[in-house]
Design a protein around this motif. Structure first.
Motif, PDB file in Angstrom:
ATOM      1  N   ALA A  76     -10.066  61.837  10.210  1.00  0.00           N
ATOM      2  CA  ALA A  76     -11.348  62.157   9.579  1.00  0.00           C
ATOM      3  C   ALA A  76     -11.212  62.265   8.064  1.00  0.00           C
ATOM      4  N   ARG A  77     -10.167  62.930   7.605  1.00  0.00           N
ATOM      5  CA  ARG A  77      -9.990  63.132   6.168  1.00  0.00           C
ATOM      6  C   ARG A  77      -9.709  61.823   5.441  1.00  0.00           C
ATOM      7  N   LEU A 118     -12.477  59.188   4.713  1.00  0.00           N
ATOM      8  CA  LEU A 118     -13.321  59.446   3.557  1.00  0.00           C
ATOM      9  C   LEU A 118     -12.578  59.196   2.253  1.00  0.00           C
ATOM     10  N   ARG A 147     -18.916  59.202  -0.866  1.00  0.00           N
ATOM     11  CA  ARG A 147     -18.434  59.860   0.348  1.00  0.00           C
ATOM     12  C   ARG A 147     -19.539  60.503   1.166  1.00  0.00           C
ATOM     13  N   PHE A 197     -20.647  59.380   4.857  1.00  0.00           N
ATOM     14  CA  PHE A 197     -20.428  60.277   5.988  1.00  0.00           C
ATOM     15  C   PHE A 197     -21.724  60.551   6.736  1.00  0.00           C
ATOM     16  N   SER A 249     -19.039  58.867  12.199  1.00  0.00           N
ATOM     17  CA  SER A 249     -18.791  60.306  12.101  1.00  0.00           C
ATOM     18  C   SER A 249     -19.140  61.002  13.416  1.00  0.00           C
ATOM     19  N   SER A 254     -12.873  66.396   7.645  1.00  0.00           N
ATOM     20  CA  SER A 254     -14.032  65.818   6.955  1.00  0.00           C
ATOM     21  C   SER A 254     -14.325  66.574   5.662  1.00  0.00           C
ATOM     22  N   TRP A 255     -14.266  67.897   5.712  1.00  0.00           N
ATOM     23  CA  TRP A 255     -14.511  68.714   4.524  1.00  0.00           C
ATOM     24  C   TRP A 255     -13.474  68.434   3.442  1.00  0.00           C
TER      25      TRP A 255
END
Length: 235
Positions: free
Chosen positions: A128-129, A132, A141, A145, A153, A178-179
């Motif tokens: 996930a990271r 992006l 981004r 997303f 996603s 993701s964050w």
């Protein structure tokens, strides 16, 4: 390789499973949506030109590898091959899959122990990271997303919720990934996040992390200890 330009990169046709099905006969990178797709058929011609090669068995001349600087170490796991293919293509490389070169690939070695355990938290976080991070130069981004890549996603989230066990823990690590991917601005920050999150995931058994101090071990140290200790898939 002798038939191609010195900057070109090739991959064999990759097979997997007991039935030796085609696992990778080429691939496509969708930069605005932020995902890659494998072609599950062998090339019809001697070569198939593509814009994405999996890193499982790619081949290039040593000089070209050095020009590209290899994989970006702070990525740690996943999407490092996509990143390399993008940089190579932008600097004159063509990417080919060779029909008559065959390799059998045992898939999922760094992400799972079997069907019972499913994918690991490591897989969800870094996939996930890095998705992006790698796509950031080509698509904003947040819009990627939430808009152009929303289906990808949501697909990852639904996959986590369908896991045979630890589904909510895996979803939590997907959200963390993701964050971190949305807020990582450069490789130095990405390296710090890699080391910190790898320590939280139990990939660096020598790290002593506290809530107020991120560990400063190098990503290469994390990789070395993780795989030697077989910690990546031991969750």
């Amino acid at each position: 390789m002798n038939d191609l330009d010195a900057r070109d990169i090739v991959s064999p046709t990759l097979y997997s499973g007991h039935d030796e099905r085609v696992w990778f006969g080429g691939g496509k990178f969708h930069r605005l949506a932020g995902f890659t797709r494998h072609f599950h058929s062998a090339p019809r011609d001697r070569y198939r030109q593509v814009n994405f090669l999996t890193g499982a068995a790619m081949m290039m001349r040593l000089g070209r590898w050095r020009e590209l600087g290899g994989f970006r170490e702070p990525l740690f796991l996943y999407w490092e091959d996509t990143d390399l293919c993008i940089r190579a293509s932008r600097t004159g490389s063509r990417l080919f899959v060779v029909r008559d070169a065959r390799v059998w690939h045992r898939t999922g070695g760094s992400s799972r122990r079997g069907e019972i355990e499913g994918k690991s938290r490591v897989w969800y976080y870094f996939l996930a990271r890095n998705r992006l991070v790698v796509c950031a130069p080509y698509a904003l981004r947040s819009p990627m997303f939430f808009v152009t890549g929303l289906s990808a996603s949501l697909g990852l989230a639904f996959k986590a919720l369908r896991e045979p066990n630890d589904r909510f823990a895996k979803l939590a690590w997907l959200i963390r990934g993701s964050w971190d991917g949305l807020r990582a601005q450069n490789d130095a920050q990405l390296r710090t996040l890699t080391d910190w999150r790898a320590a939280q995931l139990g990939l660096e058994h020598q790290t002593r992390a506290s809530s107020s101090d991120m560990p400063h071990h190098s990503a290469s140290s994390v990789v070395r200890h993780a795989f030697l200790a077989d910690r990546v898939v031991s969750e």
